[in-house]
Write a protein that holds these residues in place. Structure first.
Motif, PDB file in Angstrom:
ATOM      1  N   ARG A   1      -4.726   4.072  -4.157  1.00 18.48           N
ATOM      2  CA  ARG A   1      -5.706   4.497  -3.157  1.00 18.48           C
ATOM      3  C   ARG A   1      -6.694   5.485  -3.755  1.00 18.48           C
TER       4      ARG A   1
ATOM      5  N   ASP B   1       0.873  -1.165   0.000  1.00 16.94           N
ATOM      6  CA  ASP B   1       0.000   0.000   0.000  1.00 16.94           C
ATOM      7  C   ASP B   1       0.912   1.217   0.000  1.00 16.94           C
TER       8      ASP B   1
ATOM      9  N   ASP C   1     -10.988   1.320  -2.683  1.00 19.16           N
ATOM     10  CA  ASP C   1      -9.828   0.858  -1.915  1.00 19.16           C
ATOM     11  C   ASP C   1      -8.914   0.005  -2.783  1.00 19.16           C
ATOM     12  N   ARG C   2      -8.265   0.668  -3.743  1.00 18.22           N
ATOM     13  CA  ARG C   2      -7.259   0.048  -4.602  1.00 18.22           C
ATOM     14  C   ARG C   2      -7.828  -1.121  -5.410  1.00 18.22           C
TER      15      ARG C   2
ATOM     16  N   ASN D   1      -6.535  -0.533   1.942  1.00 16.95           N
ATOM     17  CA  ASN D   1      -6.305   0.913   1.931  1.00 16.95           C
ATOM     18  C   ASN D   1      -6.252   1.399   3.371  1.00 16.95           C
TER      19      ASN D   1
END
Length: 660
Positions: free
Chosen positions: A369, A21, A451-452, A472
C-alpha cells in the motif's frame, strides 16, 4: 501474490475481507508526501477530464505496429505481429468450478506440479501425496506456489527452458501434520520449497513433456549461495556475522513476478521478505519503514531454527533481501546475482526492454500500500554474446521513481546520491544508502504513493508500459492518503491498470499516462466498485503480459477470503482475460480451479502455446490448509492426495496462435 496467512483486512463499508491486501507492510509509508489530490480538483477522482484528457488519450489511441523484438514468427514464417491484436475466442462465462476452464477450441495440459522431479540426473525423487517428502528430496523437486516465469527457446518454439518462481509455502500441505510440531527439518524443507525452478520442455505434435533428465535442470532455493553486486555490495548495512564482506548471501525467497532479459537471463524478484523475519519490540525507523516488526516470524517460524531470521541477533540480515536476482538458466553452475543497482523493494516484477541505442530499461512495481513504481536505465549497451558478455550490465545505471501528476503527465525522479536532497545529513551518504533505503529516498523525492503496484509489462510494438495497481482498501480512509489522479477511488477494492508512454525513447525522464481500465463489477451498488470495464468483469488485476502480437493478458489475484463474497459476490474464481488495448475490449479467457490464484505468464515465440501457473489451488479462507482435510476446497489437479500448484500449457486445438 503474497504470504497468505495475514492478507485479509476489513473494508470500511462492509467489514468483509478483500483481495490480498495485507496488514503487515501495506501501510508502512508514513511519509508526508503531498498526494496529487491535494493540488487538484476533487472532481478528478475517477478520470482526468476535458481537453487535457483528450490530448493525453490521443497518445494511447489506435497504434501502428513497430519492430517486434526477437522477430517472432508464425509456423509459416510471417511475423507474429502481422496477425494483429484482434481477439477471436468466445468469452468463458464466470462460474464456481474446481478445474481449468478455457474457451471452445482450446486445451489445457498440466505440466509441472509441486513435488514433481526437476530433472537432475540421478536425483529425481517421486512426490509423496501425504507430504512426507524430506527436505533433501524437496530440494530436487518443484517448489510450492508457482508464480512468475519465462520461456527461453533452445530450438525455436518446440524446445526450451521454462524458469519459474516458487513464491511461498502452505505448511498445512507441505508437512504430514502441518505445523503441529516444528523442527529444523521442517524449516529446511520450507526453505527448499521456495525459490526458482529451471526445467527443460519439448513439444511433440500438440503435447508438451518435461525432458527428464536434463543437463539444464536446477533448483534454486532459500539456501542457495548468491552474490550481491553493484553499488550497495559490501555496504555496512549488508554485513553480518556470517558474511562480514556484505557480498555473499544465502538464498532467495518470496519470489513473485519476474523479468526476462534480451541477453538470455532470468530476473526473479524478492517481494515480501519482511514476513520471514522476527522483529523486535522496539524497531528502529529503518525497520519500521520496511515492515520489520515483532510477530512477523510467527508466519513461517524460520527464526526458531535459522537464527539469521531473528532481527535481535542479526539486525542487518533483512537488508540482504528485497532485491532483483539475475540467473543464467543455461549455466546450472552459475551463481545467482542480487543486482543492488536496481534498488531494494518488495519487488513485484522487472519488465525489461531496450532503448533505441541498445541500453536496458527495467520497470518495477512494489506491491505494498502506498508504495512506488520504479525504472532502471543501464549505463551501457547490451552486447552480443549473451549472459557472459553482459555480466556487469545491471551493476551500472540510474534508478528512478515515478511521479504521476494530475495533468496526465509524469516525471521519473533520479534516485542518485547528492541530488535532490539525497545527501548525507538526510541519511544518504553513499549511493548504497540510497539503494538499500529506496523507500525512504522515494519518500524524500515526493514520488506518487500508488495502490499496490504489481506486474509491469512493455508493449513490444509501441513501447507503451502497463502496470497493475491491484487494490488498496485503505485509500481515502481516515488517517490514510486521499484519492489522487492515478489512484482515483476510495476504499479501492477492485484495482486498476495504469499505462504510460515515455516522452521519446524509454530512457526519457518525462511521460504521459492514463488508465487503461478501472476494474470492477458494474452490478455492484457502490460506485467505486463498479469500474469502467468494456467487457467481462474482474477485480484485483495482478499478472500482466503484452504478447508478441500486442494482446494484453491480465490475471487476477483475489484472496480466498474474498472470492464470491461482498463486492466479489459475482466473481467466485480467479481468472485470466485478454485485451486489445487499441479497442479497450476485455474478454475472459480462462478460469482457475477453486481457491487458486492465476499467475505466471509466458509464451513460445510462435504464440502457439501460452504457459500459465495455478498457485495455491485449494487454499481455504483462512489461507492455511488443515493437514487433516487437505482436499476440503479443491482436488486439483490430481483428484486425490493434496492440491498442488502447477504449470499449465494452453494450446489451440487447430494448432493456431493463442487468442486469434
Amino acid at each position: 501474490m503474497r504470504t497468505r496467512d495475514h492478507r485479509g483486512f476489513s473494508q470500511p463499508h462492509d467489514d468483509k475481507k478483500m483481495a490480498k491486501d495485507f496488514e503487515r507492510m501495506e501501510d508502512s509509508n508514513p511519509s508526508a508526501n503531498p498526494t496529487i489530490h491535494e493540488v487538484s480538483d476533487p472532481k478528478r477522482r475517477v478520470f482526468v477530464r476535458g481537453g487535457l484528457a483528450a490530448a493525453v488519450a490521443g497518445l494511447f489511441g489506435p497504434l501502428v505496429a513497430g519492430t517486434l523484438a526477437g522477430c517472432a514468427t508464425t509456423p509459416s514464417g510471417s511475423p507474429v505481429s502481422s496477425l494483429g491484436r484482434a481477439i477471436g475466442f468466445k468469452s468463458v462465462p464466470m462460474a464456481a468450478v474446481d478445474r481449468i476452464v478455457v474457451p471452445e477450441g482450446y486445451s489445457a495440459q498440466v505440466l509441472y506440479r509441486w513435488g514433481d522431479a526437476t530433472g537432475i540426473a540421478g536425483r529425481m525423487p517421486a512426490f509423496k501425496a501425504d507430504g512426507s517428502n524430506t527436505a533433501d528430496e524437496q530440494a530436487l523437486q518443484a517448489g510450492m506456489h508457482h508464480d512468475g516465469m519465462a520461456f527461453f527457446p533452445l530450438d525455436g518454439s518446440n524446445r526450451g527452458l521454462l524458469v519459474l518462481n516458487h513464491e511461498y509455502v502452505d505448511d498445512g500441505l507441505l508437512h504430514p501434520d502441518g505445523m503441529k510440531t516444528w523442527t529444523a527439518e521442517k524449516v529446511r524443507k520450507s526453505m527448499n520449497a521456495h525459490g526458482v525452478s529451471v526445467i527443460e520442455l519439448q513439444r511433440e505434435g500438440a503435447k508438451w513433456s518435461q525432458v527428464l533428465p536434463s543437463r539444464f535442470a536446477r533448483r534454486i532455493t532459500a539456501l542457495t549461495p548468491m552474490t550481491l553486486t553493484g553499488p550497495a555490495a559490501g555496504h555496512p548495512m549488508l554485513r553480518t556475522a556470517g558474511d562480514p564482506t556484505g557480498t555473499q548471501v544465502l538464498g532467495t525467497y518470496n519470489n513473485c513476478s519476474n523479468g526476462q532479459t534480451p541477453w538470455g537471463t532470468y530476473l526473479t524478484c524478492e517481494e515480501n521478505f519482511a514476513d520471514y523475519f522476527e522483529g523486535t519490540g522496539t524497531p528502529d525507523a529503518h525497520q519500521k519503514r520496511w515492515g520489520i516488526k515483532k510477530g512477523n516470524g510467527a508466519k513461517y517460524r524460520w527464526h526458531e531454527h535459522e537464527a539469521r531470521f531473528d532481527v535481535a541477533k542479526h539486525p542487518n540480515e533483512s537488508n540482504r533481501y528485497g532485491w532483483v536476482v539475475e540467473i543464467d538458466p543455461q549455466d546450472p553452475a552459475s551463481t545467482p546475482r542480487k543486482r543492488t543497482a536496481l534498488g531494494r523493494a518488495a519487488h513485484e516484477g522487472a519488465a525489461t526492454a531496450l532503448t533505441n541505442d541498445g541500453r536496458a530499461v527495467i520497470y518495477m512495481g512494489e506491491d505494498s500500500r502506498f508504495e512506488y513504481i520504479y525504472k532502471f536505465v543501464s549505463r551501457d549497451k547490451v552486447q552480443p554474446g549473451g549472459a557472459a558478455a553482459n555480466r556487469e550490465l545491471l551493476d551500472h545505471g540510474t534508478l528512478y521513481v515515478g511521479r504521476f501528476d494530475v495533468d496526465g503527465t509524469g516525471e521519473w525522479l533520479p534516485l542518485v546520491q547528492g541530488r535532490n536532497g539525497l545527501v548525507a545529513d538526510k541519511g544518504f551518504a553513499t549511493q548504497g544508502d540510497v539503494l538499500i533505503k529506496a523507500r525512504q529516498a522515494s519518500d524524500l523525492l515526493g514520488a506518487t504513493k500508488m495502490d499496490r503496484p504489481e506486474w509491469t509489462t512493455v508493449d513490444p510494438l509501441t513501447k507503451e508500459v502497463y502496470c497493475t495497481l491491484t487494490n488498496n482498501s485503505n485509500r481515502g480512509t481516515p488517517g490514510q492518503p486521499f484519492m489522487d489522479a492515478a489512484n482515483p477511488r476510495s476504499s479501492n477494492t477492485m484495482g486498476q491498470i495504469i499505462r504510460w508512454k515515455e516522452n521519446g525513447d524509454l530512457d526519457a525522464t518525462k511521460f504521459a499516462w492514463n488508465h487503461l481500465v478501472l476494474a470492477g463489477d458494474p452490478k455492484q451498488s457502490r460506485y467505486e466498485a463498479q469500474g469502467n470495464i468494456k467487457g467481462d468483469a474482474f477485480g484485483s488485476p495482478d499478472g500482466l503480459m503484452v504478447d508478441a502480437r500486442g494482446v494484453l493478458w491480465i490475471e487476477t489475484d483475489v484472496s480466498t477470503s474474498t472470492l464470491g463474497k461482498g463486492e466479489y459476490a459475482n466473481l467466485p474464481n480467479n481468472q485470466m482475460l485478454a485485451c486489445d488495448p487499441t479497442q479497450g475490449e476485455i474478454r475472459r479467457f480462462l478460469l482457475g480451479p477453486a481457491g487458486c490464484e492465476v499467475t505466471g505468464l509466458t509464451a513460445t515465440p510462435d504464440l502457439r502455446t501460452l504457459f500459465i501457473n495455478v498457485q495455491h489451488p485449494g487454499e481455504p479462507a483462512n489461507e492455511r490448509s488443515d493437514p487433516e482435510r487437505p482436499l476440503a476446497v479443491s482436488k486439483w489437479p490430481d483428484g486425490a492426495g493434496r492440491p498442488r500448484s502447477a504449470t499449465v500449457a494452453i494450446t489451440k486445438n487447430d494448432g493456431g496462435v493463442i487468442g486469434t
